[in-house]
Design an enzyme around this catalytic site. Sequence first.
Site, PDB file in Angstrom:
ATOM      1  N   SER A 242      41.109  54.241 -45.218  1.00 15.66           N
ATOM      2  CA  SER A 242      40.715  53.260 -46.244  1.00 15.66           C
ATOM      3  C   SER A 242      39.807  53.887 -47.294  1.00 15.66           C
ATOM      4  O   SER A 242      40.010  53.698 -48.502  1.00 15.66           O
ATOM      5  CB  SER A 242      40.056  52.036 -45.614  1.00 15.66           C
ATOM      6  N   HIS A 272      44.418  52.389 -37.734  1.00 18.79           N
ATOM      7  CA  HIS A 272      43.119  52.327 -38.432  1.00 18.79           C
ATOM      8  C   HIS A 272      42.500  50.945 -38.140  1.00 18.79           C
ATOM      9  O   HIS A 272      42.333  50.575 -36.983  1.00 18.79           O
ATOM     10  CB  HIS A 272      43.361  52.604 -39.920  1.00 18.79           C
ATOM     11  N   HIS A 318      39.930  59.227 -31.494  1.00 12.21           N
ATOM     12  CA  HIS A 318      39.458  59.302 -32.875  1.00 12.21           C
ATOM     13  C   HIS A 318      39.872  60.636 -33.476  1.00 12.21           C
ATOM     14  O   HIS A 318      39.957  61.646 -32.781  1.00 12.21           O
ATOM     15  CB  HIS A 318      37.937  59.145 -32.959  1.00 12.21           C
ATOM     16  N   ARG A 327      28.962  53.298 -32.915  1.00 13.13           N
ATOM     17  CA  ARG A 327      29.209  51.910 -33.334  1.00 13.13           C
ATOM     18  C   ARG A 327      29.648  51.072 -32.126  1.00 13.13           C
ATOM     19  O   ARG A 327      29.371  49.881 -32.049  1.00 13.13           O
ATOM     20  CB  ARG A 327      30.281  51.864 -34.436  1.00 13.13           C
ATOM     21  N   ASP A 373      36.529  49.887 -32.638  1.00 15.42           N
ATOM     22  CA  ASP A 373      37.418  48.732 -32.473  1.00 15.42           C
ATOM     23  C   ASP A 373      37.551  48.275 -31.027  1.00 15.42           C
ATOM     24  O   ASP A 373      38.035  47.171 -30.771  1.00 15.42           O
ATOM     25  CB  ASP A 373      38.805  49.065 -33.037  1.00 15.42           C
TER      26      ASP A 373
HETATM   27  N1  NMX Z   1      46.111  56.281 -26.473  1.00 19.12           N
HETATM   28  C1  NMX Z   1      47.209  57.034 -26.237  1.00 19.12           C
HETATM   29  N2  NMX Z   1      47.458  58.195 -26.834  1.00 19.12           N
HETATM   30  C2  NMX Z   1      46.545  58.641 -27.705  1.00 19.12           C
HETATM   31  C3  NMX Z   1      45.362  57.954 -27.982  1.00 19.12           C
HETATM   32  C4  NMX Z   1      45.173  56.706 -27.347  1.00 19.12           C
HETATM   33  N3  NMX Z   1      44.111  55.949 -27.587  1.00 19.12           N
HETATM   34  N4  NMX Z   1      44.653  58.646 -28.878  1.00 19.12           N
HETATM   35  C5  NMX Z   1      45.362  59.750 -29.172  1.00 19.12           C
HETATM   36  N5  NMX Z   1      46.522  59.748 -28.456  1.00 19.12           N
HETATM   37  C6  NMX Z   1      47.628  60.684 -28.547  1.00 19.12           C
HETATM   38  C7  NMX Z   1      48.163  60.668 -29.955  1.00 19.12           C
HETATM   39  O1  NMX Z   1      49.028  59.562 -30.161  1.00 19.12           O
HETATM   40  C8  NMX Z   1      48.832  62.007 -30.040  1.00 19.12           C
HETATM   41  O2  NMX Z   1      50.078  61.903 -29.371  1.00 19.12           O
HETATM   42  P1  NMX Z   1      51.378  62.711 -29.911  1.00 19.12           P
HETATM   43  O3  NMX Z   1      51.024  64.159 -29.718  1.00 19.12           O
HETATM   44  O4  NMX Z   1      52.463  62.229 -29.031  1.00 19.12           O
HETATM   45  O5  NMX Z   1      51.532  62.353 -31.352  1.00 19.12           O
HETATM   46  C9  NMX Z   1      47.915  62.885 -29.193  1.00 19.12           C
HETATM   47  O6  NMX Z   1      47.177  62.004 -28.339  1.00 19.12           O
HETATM   48  C10 NMX Z   1      46.930  63.701 -30.022  1.00 19.12           C
HETATM   49  O7  NMX Z   1      46.238  62.830 -30.886  1.00 19.12           O
HETATM   50  P2  NMX Z   1      44.715  63.134 -31.325  1.00 19.12           P
HETATM   51  O8  NMX Z   1      44.716  64.423 -32.059  1.00 19.12           O
HETATM   52  O9  NMX Z   1      43.817  62.996 -30.153  1.00 19.12           O
HETATM   53  O10 NMX Z   1      44.403  61.887 -32.254  1.00 19.12           O
HETATM   54  P3  NMX Z   1      44.671  61.726 -33.831  1.00 19.12           P
HETATM   55  O11 NMX Z   1      43.553  62.357 -34.556  1.00 19.12           O
HETATM   56  O12 NMX Z   1      46.041  62.155 -34.180  1.00 19.12           O
HETATM   57  O13 NMX Z   1      44.645  60.134 -33.976  1.00 19.12           O
HETATM   58  C11 NMX Z   1      43.804  57.952 -33.585  1.00 19.12           C
HETATM   59  C12 NMX Z   1      43.456  59.393 -33.912  1.00 19.12           C
HETATM   60  C13 NMX Z   1      42.568  57.087 -33.728  1.00 19.12           C
HETATM   61  C14 NMX Z   1      44.876  57.467 -34.557  1.00 19.12           C
HETATM   62  C15 NMX Z   1      44.338  57.889 -32.137  1.00 19.12           C
HETATM   63  O14 NMX Z   1      43.321  58.298 -31.239  1.00 19.12           O
HETATM   64  C16 NMX Z   1      44.855  56.537 -31.739  1.00 19.12           C
HETATM   65  O15 NMX Z   1      46.028  56.251 -31.998  1.00 19.12           O
HETATM   66  N6  NMX Z   1      44.016  55.656 -31.110  1.00 19.12           N
HETATM   67  C17 NMX Z   1      44.393  54.296 -30.815  1.00 19.12           C
HETATM   68  C18 NMX Z   1      44.338  53.420 -32.073  1.00 19.12           C
HETATM   69  C19 NMX Z   1      42.924  53.160 -32.508  1.00 19.12           C
HETATM   70  O16 NMX Z   1      42.055  52.819 -31.715  1.00 19.12           O
HETATM   71  N7  NMX Z   1      42.664  53.321 -33.817  1.00 19.12           N
HETATM   72  C20 NMX Z   1      41.356  52.972 -34.392  1.00 19.12           C
HETATM   73  C21 NMX Z   1      40.577  54.149 -34.924  1.00 19.12           C
HETATM   74  C22 NMX Z   1      39.257  53.685 -35.505  1.00 19.12           C
HETATM   75  N8  NMX Z   1      39.438  52.884 -36.718  1.00 19.12           N
HETATM   76  O17 NMX Z   1      38.906  51.845 -36.834  1.00 19.12           O
HETATM   77  O18 NMX Z   1      40.149  53.312 -37.642  1.00 19.12           O
HETATM   78  C1  MLT Z   2      36.746  54.358 -39.615  1.00 21.09           C
HETATM   79  O1  MLT Z   2      35.727  53.686 -39.445  1.00 21.09           O
HETATM   80  O2  MLT Z   2      37.212  54.554 -40.758  1.00 21.09           O
HETATM   81  C2  MLT Z   2      37.488  54.848 -38.413  1.00 21.09           C
HETATM   82  O3  MLT Z   2      36.626  55.169 -37.364  1.00 21.09           O
HETATM   83  C3  MLT Z   2      38.512  55.907 -38.708  1.00 21.09           C
HETATM   84  C4  MLT Z   2      38.013  57.240 -39.177  1.00 21.09           C
HETATM   85  O4  MLT Z   2      36.837  57.496 -39.346  1.00 21.09           O
HETATM   86  O5  MLT Z   2      38.912  58.106 -39.349  1.00 21.09           O
END
Ligand code: NMX
Ligand code: MLT
Length: 435
Positions: A242, A272, A318, A327, A373
């Site tokens: 964002s 996100h 994350h 947070r 979240d």
């Molecule tokens: N559950 C299952 N698998 C996960 C999770 C999770 N919570 N977090 C990461 N992975 C997987 C990810 O999908 C990826 O799989 P693949 O190789 O098959 O693509 C692998 O682990 C490596 O990912 P990372 O490098 O650890 O994470 P990345 O930096 O790519 O993504 C998020 C970060 C936040 C997108 C990821 O951790 C996620 O999808 N979390 C769940 C959704 C979430 O809670 N998002 C909110 C973030 C905060 N916000 O408010 O924005």
């Molecule tokens: C945010 O607050 O924007 C989320 O934690 C995602 C991020 O920092 O990448």
Amino acid sequence: SVSLKERLAELIPAEIENVKATRAEHGKKAFGPVVVDQLYGGMRGLPALIWDGSVLDAEEGIRFRGKTIPECQALLPKAPGGSEPLPEALFWLLVTGEVPTQEQVTELSKDWAARSAIPEFVEEILDRCPPTLHPMSQFSLAVTALNHDSAFAKAYQAGVSKKEYWGPTFEDSMDLIAKLPNIAGRIYRNVFGQGKLPAIDPSKDYSHNLATLLGFGENHGFVELLRLYLTIHSDHEGGNVSAHTGKLVGSALSDPFLAYGAALNGLAGPLHGLANQEVLIWLRKMQAKIGEDASDEAVKEYIWSTLKAGQVVPGYGHAVLRKTDPRYTAQREFALKHLPEDKLFKLVGQIYNLVPDILLEAGKAKNPWPNVDAHSGVLLTYYGLDQMQFYTVLFGVSRAFGVAAQLIWDRALGAPLERPKSYSTAAIQKIFKDK
Ligand code: NMX
Ligand code: MLT
């Protein structure tokens, strides 16, 4: 001065010199290597943006202008009878780098209340949205439509000089933040059938007014929660989807309404901001499947079933953080103080004890710990705001603070159009053919 604009006008000339000096001294220095995987891997770790409001440390979490969340809780002015920081104060800190006085914060509350009305045609747009249109889509529509009265767009058409860009950007940013409660409140009441929107009270702070518009103004605990919520969701450095979107779109000199409307569309994605909605949906499905007082074994099995279905565990992991999000911790402390016996809160605590080991065992996620979240929806639900489709709207109200603060500085410092270089796979292969 008690006026944020006047204080900003005093700070800008010195900051222009500061940036000039920084560039003169460090401008040609290399900032680490770039590897091809970063181009394919979502640019993780790539130093690419200037963002002054906050910096995120992978281990420690966020600092707003150098201050941790507990420091902000201790230092920032509070409402009479309140113990959480006022988001107005956080905005002043994000913009100026200074902790405001109570008087400065009160002035900001009043200023925002005075700017809070939304144009009638925006009310009509919202009233015509079908309740089946997701609240985030409605939110982005309304924010984009505010561009109709943008001071920046008007000034640009009138030929304003580059040196003056920050003034109308400031006005738009203040209008944007001020109008969000009326937009959010209207969406909430329209979508969830909560009746007519009350008026904003100019003697109350921003969070109190937002709570009133949502129908929770009499609930002191909820008002306090909103103050904390809006403070901690406001900024998370510049690379998150964002914030980066807002900055990128703003760099084309699209006004703050257009820039923030775009940012909201990014916040609406499930990886996100929408993750706060997803967490609650996931928790409710879990309770429906295994009951309200399930054993650790049953919860573990449910978490594994999520992963085995090829889904993510929402609220965990994350892109930058490698420890529990402070947070999350701030919200947990709030819950321990206000709702220690709540069943859903206890389930969140139970999950916290189980998910990290499971994610580690699954072996993919680089960060097995909870993010912001994982906790927010449980607190809102406790106070009766249990319509999870609305949760990301509240995140969006808060994130405007961080994006707006940076948009003002970007225009004050003459930040250029963003335009990074992209490559095709064929081009990469050609570049490295003989290397
Ligand atoms: N559950 C299952 N698998 C996960 C999770 C999770 N919570 N977090 C990461 N992975 C997987 C990810 O999908 C990826 O799989 P693949 O190789 O098959 O693509 C692998 O682990 C490596 O990912 P990372 O490098 O650890 O994470 P990345 O930096 O790519 O993504 C998020 C970060 C936040 C997108 C990821 O951790 C996620 O999808 N979390 C769940 C959704 C979430 O809670 N998002 C909110 C973030 C905060 N916000 O408010 O924005
Ligand atoms: C945010 O607050 O924007 C989320 O934690 C995602 C991020 O920092 O990448």
